[in-house]
Write a protein that holds these residues in place. Structure first.
Motif, PDB file in Angstrom:
ATOM      1  N   GLN A  41      91.422  12.513  52.588  1.00 12.57           N
ATOM      2  CA  GLN A  41      90.049  12.026  52.732  1.00 12.57           C
ATOM      3  C   GLN A  41      89.508  12.304  54.134  1.00 12.57           C
ATOM      4  O   GLN A  41      88.354  12.728  54.288  1.00 12.57           O
ATOM      5  N   CYS A  42      90.339  12.069  55.135  1.00 14.81           N
ATOM      6  CA  CYS A  42      89.919  12.317  56.525  1.00 14.81           C
ATOM      7  C   CYS A  42      89.677  13.801  56.760  1.00 14.81           C
ATOM      8  O   CYS A  42      88.674  14.178  57.387  1.00 14.81           O
ATOM      9  N   ALA A  43      90.562  14.647  56.274  1.00 15.46           N
ATOM     10  CA  ALA A  43      90.413  16.093  56.458  1.00 15.46           C
ATOM     11  C   ALA A  43      89.144  16.598  55.793  1.00 15.46           C
ATOM     12  O   ALA A  43      88.420  17.425  56.363  1.00 15.46           O
ATOM     13  N   GLU A  44      88.853  16.098  54.595  1.00 13.76           N
ATOM     14  CA  GLU A  44      87.637  16.513  53.886  1.00 13.76           C
ATOM     15  C   GLU A  44      86.388  16.075  54.649  1.00 13.76           C
ATOM     16  O   GLU A  44      85.449  16.851  54.800  1.00 13.76           O
ATOM     17  N   THR A  45      86.384  14.853  55.135  1.00 10.00           N
ATOM     18  CA  THR A  45      85.228  14.343  55.878  1.00 10.00           C
ATOM     19  C   THR A  45      85.040  15.112  57.181  1.00 10.00           C
ATOM     20  O   THR A  45      83.920  15.485  57.536  1.00 10.00           O
ATOM     21  N   ALA A  46      86.130  15.358  57.890  1.00  7.52           N
ATOM     22  CA  ALA A  46      86.049  16.127  59.135  1.00  7.52           C
ATOM     23  C   ALA A  46      85.531  17.534  58.878  1.00  7.52           C
ATOM     24  O   ALA A  46      84.684  18.044  59.616  1.00  7.52           O
ATOM     25  N   SER A  47      86.019  18.161  57.819  1.00 14.42           N
ATOM     26  CA  SER A  47      85.630  19.529  57.493  1.00 14.42           C
ATOM     27  C   SER A  47      84.135  19.635  57.200  1.00 14.42           C
ATOM     28  O   SER A  47      83.483  20.593  57.621  1.00 14.42           O
ATOM     29  N   VAL A  48      83.588  18.657  56.496  1.00 13.76           N
ATOM     30  CA  VAL A  48      82.155  18.648  56.197  1.00 13.76           C
ATOM     31  C   VAL A  48      81.336  18.724  57.480  1.00 13.76           C
ATOM     32  O   VAL A  48      80.262  19.311  57.519  1.00 13.76           O
ATOM     33  N   HIS A  49      81.878  18.143  58.545  1.00 15.75           N
ATOM     34  CA  HIS A  49      81.170  18.108  59.823  1.00 15.75           C
ATOM     35  C   HIS A  49      81.630  19.193  60.790  1.00 15.75           C
ATOM     36  O   HIS A  49      81.255  19.181  61.963  1.00 15.75           O
ATOM     37  N   GLY A  50      82.442  20.122  60.314  1.00 14.00           N
ATOM     38  CA  GLY A  50      82.839  21.247  61.144  1.00 14.00           C
ATOM     39  C   GLY A  50      83.984  20.970  62.092  1.00 14.00           C
ATOM     40  O   GLY A  50      84.135  21.669  63.093  1.00 14.00           O
ATOM     41  N   PHE A  51      84.795  19.973  61.795  1.00 18.59           N
ATOM     42  CA  PHE A  51      85.942  19.642  62.636  1.00 18.59           C
ATOM     43  C   PHE A  51      87.247  19.976  61.925  1.00 18.59           C
ATOM     44  O   PHE A  51      87.352  19.855  60.705  1.00 18.59           O
ATOM     45  N   ASP A  52      88.240  20.347  62.701  1.00 21.22           N
ATOM     46  CA  ASP A  52      89.613  20.390  62.219  1.00 21.22           C
ATOM     47  C   ASP A  52      90.184  18.993  62.353  1.00 21.22           C
ATOM     48  O   ASP A  52      89.673  18.174  63.121  1.00 21.22           O
ATOM     49  N   MET A  53      91.264  18.740  61.622  1.00 16.20           N
ATOM     50  CA  MET A  53      91.885  17.422  61.637  1.00 16.20           C
ATOM     51  C   MET A  53      93.344  17.556  62.051  1.00 16.20           C
ATOM     52  O   MET A  53      94.059  18.425  61.551  1.00 16.20           O
ATOM     53  N   ASP A  54      93.765  16.723  62.967  1.00 15.25           N
ATOM     54  CA  ASP A  54      95.169  16.589  63.363  1.00 15.25           C
ATOM     55  C   ASP A  54      95.544  15.151  63.019  1.00 15.25           C
ATOM     56  O   ASP A  54      95.097  14.220  63.676  1.00 15.25           O
ATOM     57  N   PHE A  55      96.328  14.970  61.967  1.00 12.87           N
ATOM     58  CA  PHE A  55      96.622  13.651  61.408  1.00 12.87           C
ATOM     59  C   PHE A  55      98.110  13.388  61.540  1.00 12.87           C
ATOM     60  O   PHE A  55      98.926  14.175  61.057  1.00 12.87           O
ATOM     61  N   ARG A  56      98.473  12.298  62.215  1.00 10.60           N
ATOM     62  CA  ARG A  56      99.887  12.004  62.470  1.00 10.60           C
ATOM     63  C   ARG A  56     100.181  10.520  62.261  1.00 10.60           C
ATOM     64  O   ARG A  56      99.310   9.676  62.401  1.00 10.60           O
ATOM     65  N   GLN A  57     101.456  10.255  61.980  1.00  5.51           N
ATOM     66  CA  GLN A  57     101.939   8.880  61.882  1.00  5.51           C
ATOM     67  C   GLN A  57     103.321   8.816  62.488  1.00  5.51           C
ATOM     68  O   GLN A  57     104.130   9.734  62.322  1.00  5.51           O
ATOM     69  N   SER A  58     103.595   7.728  63.206  1.00  5.64           N
ATOM     70  CA  SER A  58     104.943   7.491  63.713  1.00  5.64           C
ATOM     71  C   SER A  58     105.204   6.000  63.810  1.00  5.64           C
ATOM     72  O   SER A  58     104.304   5.216  64.119  1.00  5.64           O
ATOM     73  N   ASN A  59     106.447   5.647  63.568  1.00  7.36           N
ATOM     74  CA  ASN A  59     106.901   4.273  63.763  1.00  7.36           C
ATOM     75  C   ASN A  59     107.423   4.058  65.182  1.00  7.36           C
ATOM     76  O   ASN A  59     107.881   2.971  65.503  1.00  7.36           O
ATOM     77  N   HIS A  60     107.327   5.083  66.019  1.00  6.89           N
ATOM     78  CA  HIS A  60     107.916   5.051  67.354  1.00  6.89           C
ATOM     79  C   HIS A  60     106.833   5.156  68.425  1.00  6.89           C
ATOM     80  O   HIS A  60     106.083   6.131  68.475  1.00  6.89           O
ATOM     81  N   GLU A  61     106.796   4.178  69.290  1.00  9.85           N
ATOM     82  CA  GLU A  61     105.780   4.097  70.339  1.00  9.85           C
ATOM     83  C   GLU A  61     105.758   5.350  71.214  1.00  9.85           C
ATOM     84  O   GLU A  61     104.689   5.893  71.502  1.00  9.85           O
ATOM     85  N   GLY A  62     106.918   5.819  71.642  1.00 12.14           N
ATOM     86  CA  GLY A  62     106.981   6.983  72.521  1.00 12.14           C
ATOM     87  C   GLY A  62     106.453   8.244  71.866  1.00 12.14           C
ATOM     88  O   GLY A  62     105.835   9.085  72.532  1.00 12.14           O
ATOM     89  N   VAL A  63     106.666   8.390  70.560  1.00 15.23           N
ATOM     90  CA  VAL A  63     106.143   9.553  69.839  1.00 15.23           C
ATOM     91  C   VAL A  63     104.617   9.522  69.836  1.00 15.23           C
ATOM     92  O   VAL A  63     103.963  10.551  70.035  1.00 15.23           O
ATOM     93  N   LEU A  64     104.042   8.349  69.647  1.00 15.22           N
ATOM     94  CA  LEU A  64     102.581   8.222  69.685  1.00 15.22           C
ATOM     95  C   LEU A  64     102.043   8.510  71.083  1.00 15.22           C
ATOM     96  O   LEU A  64     101.020   9.187  71.231  1.00 15.22           O
ATOM     97  N   ILE A  65     102.726   8.036  72.096  1.00 15.32           N
ATOM     98  CA  ILE A  65     102.303   8.301  73.476  1.00 15.32           C
ATOM     99  C   ILE A  65     102.385   9.795  73.773  1.00 15.32           C
ATOM    100  O   ILE A  65     101.454  10.370  74.355  1.00 15.32           O
TER     101      ILE A  65
END
Length: 153
Positions: A41-65
């Motif tokens: 859903q996020c990628a489709e919405t971003a694409s409509v507006h001409g953006f690429d999407m970088d979507f990530r998830q982590s359970n680890h604080e350091g990975v997010l940082i």
């Protein structure tokens, strides 16, 4: 009318701990959409507006940082649902301060209608804006906002 997918840059979406269980964990609070559904859903919405999407998830604080450090100078906007780190992580807050683009904090549930410990966020004070309680639609609202304020086309 859709724009060229690379015209406006990249919107980064970061998801914190337990969001990999979206659609399975407490669906009465977080809904039935999975993280994969949300990413699409996020990628489709971003694409409509001409953006690429970088979507990530982590359970680890350091990975997010590390992810924040990697995109802090190059993204067009950053959307973060820090999950439980919202209420505990000064380190995540300190990393987000370095992002040169707008930063939006998103929560699926209305954290202010839940347990008192969820009412405090280390992120809200440095975020451009906060969206909570709209379910996964909050992410799409954040993308729409970024499209309006960062449009270069």
């Amino acid at each position: 009318m859709a724009l060229d997918n690379t015209a406006n840059g990249t919107i980064v979406v970061l998801n914190g701990p337990n969001l990999n269980l979206l659609g399975k964990r407490q669906p009465q609070i977080y809904g039935h959409d999975t993280l994969e559904d949300l990413e699409q859903q996020c990628a489709e919405t971003a694409s409509v507006h001409g953006f690429d999407m970088d979507f990530r998830q982590s359970n680890h604080e350091g990975v997010l940082i590390d992810a924040i450090h990697a995109v802090r100078e190059s993204c067009s906007g950053l959307i973060i649902n820090p999950g439980g780190f919202t209420h505990t992580s000064v380190a995540l807050r300190d990393a987000l301060v370095t992002v040169e683009a707008p930063v939006l904090e998103v929560h699926i549930s209305n954290v202010h209608a839940r347990e008192e410990f969820r009412h405090h966020s280390y992120i809200s004070g440095i975020a451009t804006g906060v969206i909570c309680g709209l379910g996964t639609n909050g992410y799409l609202a954040a993308i729409e906002y970024l499209a309006r304020v960062t449009r270069t086309a």
